[in-house]
Design a protein around this motif. Structure first.
Motif, mmCIF file in Angstrom:
data_model
loop_
_atom_site.group_PDB
_atom_site.id
_atom_site.type_symbol
_atom_site.label_atom_id
_atom_site.label_comp_id
_atom_site.label_asym_id
_atom_site.label_seq_id
_atom_site.Cartn_x
_atom_site.Cartn_y
_atom_site.Cartn_z
ATOM 1 N N GLY A 39 0.788 -1.223 0.000
ATOM 2 C CA GLY A 39 0.000 0.000 0.000
ATOM 3 C C GLY A 39 0.820 1.274 0.000
ATOM 4 N N ARG A 40 2.153 1.172 0.060
ATOM 5 C CA ARG A 40 3.028 2.353 0.059
ATOM 6 C C ARG A 40 3.859 2.390 -1.217
ATOM 7 N N THR A 41 4.132 3.594 -1.721
ATOM 8 C CA THR A 41 4.946 3.726 -2.922
ATOM 9 C C THR A 41 6.401 3.413 -2.610
ATOM 10 N N GLU A 42 6.921 2.402 -3.279
ATOM 11 C CA GLU A 42 8.309 1.991 -3.086
ATOM 12 C C GLU A 42 9.232 2.697 -4.060
ATOM 13 N N PHE A 43 8.722 2.953 -5.269
ATOM 14 C CA PHE A 43 9.480 3.689 -6.288
ATOM 15 C C PHE A 43 8.507 4.329 -7.260
ATOM 16 N N ALA A 44 8.825 5.537 -7.706
ATOM 17 C CA ALA A 44 8.064 6.202 -8.758
ATOM 18 C C ALA A 44 9.030 6.999 -9.619
ATOM 19 N N GLY A 45 8.784 7.012 -10.910
ATOM 20 C CA GLY A 45 9.647 7.773 -11.809
ATOM 21 C C GLY A 45 8.951 8.012 -13.128
ATOM 22 N N GLU A 46 9.513 8.896 -13.928
ATOM 23 C CA GLU A 46 8.938 9.169 -15.240
ATOM 24 C C GLU A 46 10.011 9.667 -16.187
ATOM 25 N N THR A 47 9.692 9.597 -17.465
ATOM 26 C CA THR A 47 10.577 10.100 -18.499
ATOM 27 C C THR A 47 9.727 10.561 -19.672
ATOM 28 N N SER A 48 10.371 11.091 -20.688
ATOM 29 C CA SER A 48 9.674 11.534 -21.892
ATOM 30 C C SER A 48 10.034 10.628 -23.056
ATOM 31 N N VAL A 49 9.034 10.288 -23.864
ATOM 32 C CA VAL A 49 9.299 9.512 -25.072
ATOM 33 C C VAL A 49 10.275 10.262 -25.978
ATOM 34 N N GLY A 50 10.274 11.589 -25.885
ATOM 35 C CA GLY A 50 11.176 12.398 -26.695
ATOM 36 C C GLY A 50 12.644 12.141 -26.425
ATOM 37 N N GLN A 51 12.964 11.435 -25.320
ATOM 38 C CA GLN A 51 14.354 11.137 -24.987
ATOM 39 C C GLN A 51 14.892 9.917 -25.731
ATOM 40 N N ILE A 52 14.017 9.210 -26.459
ATOM 41 C CA ILE A 52 14.493 8.063 -27.242
ATOM 42 C C ILE A 52 15.422 8.562 -28.343
ATOM 43 N N LYS A 53 16.614 7.996 -28.406
ATOM 44 C CA LYS A 53 17.644 8.509 -29.310
ATOM 45 C C LYS A 53 17.316 8.274 -30.779
ATOM 46 N N ARG A 54 16.756 7.130 -31.092
ATOM 47 C CA ARG A 54 16.551 6.757 -32.489
ATOM 48 C C ARG A 54 15.108 7.021 -32.914
ATOM 49 N N SER A 55 14.899 7.270 -34.199
ATOM 50 C CA SER A 55 13.540 7.472 -34.705
ATOM 51 C C SER A 55 12.799 6.147 -34.723
ATOM 52 N N PHE A 56 11.470 6.226 -34.689
ATOM 53 C CA PHE A 56 10.657 5.015 -34.760
ATOM 54 C C PHE A 56 10.869 4.301 -36.090
ATOM 55 N N ALA A 57 11.008 5.086 -37.153
ATOM 56 C CA ALA A 57 11.218 4.493 -38.480
ATOM 57 C C ALA A 57 12.528 3.715 -38.527
ATOM 58 N N GLU A 58 13.572 4.239 -37.889
ATOM 59 C CA GLU A 58 14.863 3.548 -37.876
ATOM 60 C C GLU A 58 14.755 2.228 -37.120
ATOM 61 N N LEU A 59 14.102 2.245 -35.968
ATOM 62 C CA LEU A 59 13.961 1.023 -35.182
ATOM 63 C C LEU A 59 13.143 -0.022 -35.950
ATOM 64 N N ALA A 60 12.045 0.423 -36.580
ATOM 65 C CA ALA A 60 11.203 -0.501 -37.336
ATOM 66 C C ALA A 60 11.960 -1.074 -38.536
ATOM 67 N N GLU A 61 12.753 -0.251 -39.194
ATOM 68 C CA GLU A 61 13.494 -0.714 -40.368
ATOM 69 C C GLU A 61 14.491 -1.793 -39.978
ATOM 70 N N PHE A 62 15.186 -1.611 -38.863
ATOM 71 C CA PHE A 62 16.145 -2.627 -38.432
ATOM 72 C C PHE A 62 15.441 -3.908 -38.032
ATOM 73 N N LEU A 63 14.266 -3.804 -37.395
ATOM 74 C CA LEU A 63 13.536 -5.004 -37.012
ATOM 75 C C LEU A 63 13.122 -5.806 -38.240
ATOM 76 N N PHE A 64 12.645 -5.120 -39.263
ATOM 77 C CA PHE A 64 12.127 -5.800 -40.452
ATOM 78 C C PHE A 64 13.222 -6.108 -41.481
ATOM 79 N N ARG A 65 14.432 -5.659 -41.240
ATOM 80 C CA ARG A 65 15.520 -5.929 -42.171
ATOM 81 C C ARG A 65 15.845 -7.420 -42.154
ATOM 82 N N CYS A 66 15.720 -8.071 -43.290
ATOM 83 C CA CYS A 66 15.999 -9.516 -43.409
ATOM 84 C C CYS A 66 15.093 -10.352 -42.515
#
Length: 268
Positions: A212-239
């Protein structure tokens, strides 16, 4: 537009449109029985807008059981995409520190397999902790929903459960640290119609409660992701071929302190 899988008391799987995060419009009577045909269409959001005006059954969101928003898609994950994640990985293992430092800025991202669709747990269901791990953490992440052509069609929230001590001991133990019973959670639904610029303005928050007590809480921004979504998707689908599409977790930027580890009955 928020698209979900859900069940009622009859346990039959249904497809729904979540309206104002309060009501679920049942699309099943309109012939929508699976997510895949919608996600493969040219404009899923436009189809859902048309369906939203039909006279279809509606249920209070609180009265349905939400299911994981995946059917036959494989779930993969990108690692070390946030600067905070790079620092944490370097701290957990002197043995692997150089590899984590290099992959953050390397042309090729870290991408690894996470789960089959039938092993994904949904919102409100228990996630797993390895019994042979001493340092376990949740990793809250934005997940990209990609169709069979590699096109980004939506987003969902993901929890990439991880055993940091096992990964830190040796990089070759990564599959054991990442892939185990109930180690991947997705939900509560798929958000359609948002651009990458809009998604990068979103915040990711996590709160871990114990007794019932908060042990940890944190947050971040999606804007901090270094790579573009298109780049990540392209590598996943490559070959690679994903005939039913794929879900790609994009890494975590929220890391609990080294002194923290999950315990049974914690609520994430």
């Amino acid at each position: 537009m928020n698209l979900c899988r859900f069940a009622l008391s009859d346990h039959a799987v249904r497809i729904g449109l979540v309206l104002e995060e309060a009501t679920v419009l049942d699309l099943t009577p309109a012939g929508v029985t699976r997510l895949e045909p919608l996600l493969e269409s040219n404009d899923p959001a436009a189809q859902l807008k048309e369906l939203a005006h039909r006279f279809l059954p509606r249920f209070p969101l609180a009265e349905v059981r939400l299911l994981a928003p995946v059917e036959r898609q494989e779930v993969w994950a990108a690692g070390v995409t946030y600067l905070r994640s790079k620092a944490a990985r370097m701290e957990e293992s002197a043995f692997s520190a150089t590899a984590y430092d290099k992959v953050y800025s390397a042309p090729r991202p870290e991408i690894f397999f996470k789960a089959l669709a039938d092993k994904v747990v949904s919102t409100g269901e228990p996630v797993g902790i390895r019994r042979d791990a001493k340092w376990s953490v949740p990793e809250p992440e934005l997940a990209l929903v990609l169709n069979s052509q590699g096109r980004l069609v939506g987003y969902t929230a993901g929890n990439d459960m991880s055993s940091r001590d096992i990964e830190g001991e040796n990089l070759l133990y990564l599959p054991q640290a990442k892939i185990y019973d109930r180690s991947c959670a997705l939900g509560p639904w798929i958000r359609l119609g948002a651009t990458e610029d809009e998604a990068r303005a979103w915040r990711i928050r996590v709160c871990i409660a114990r007794g019932g007590r908060t042990e940890f809480a944190g947050e971040t921004s999606v804007g901090q992701i270094k790579r573009s979504f298109a780049e990540l998707a392209e590598f996943l689908f490559r070959c690679q071929k994903f005939p039913h599409g794929a879900v790609l977790l994009t890494g975590t930027g929220v890391v609990p302190p080294d002194s923290f580890t999950l315990a049974a009955d914690d609520v994430v």
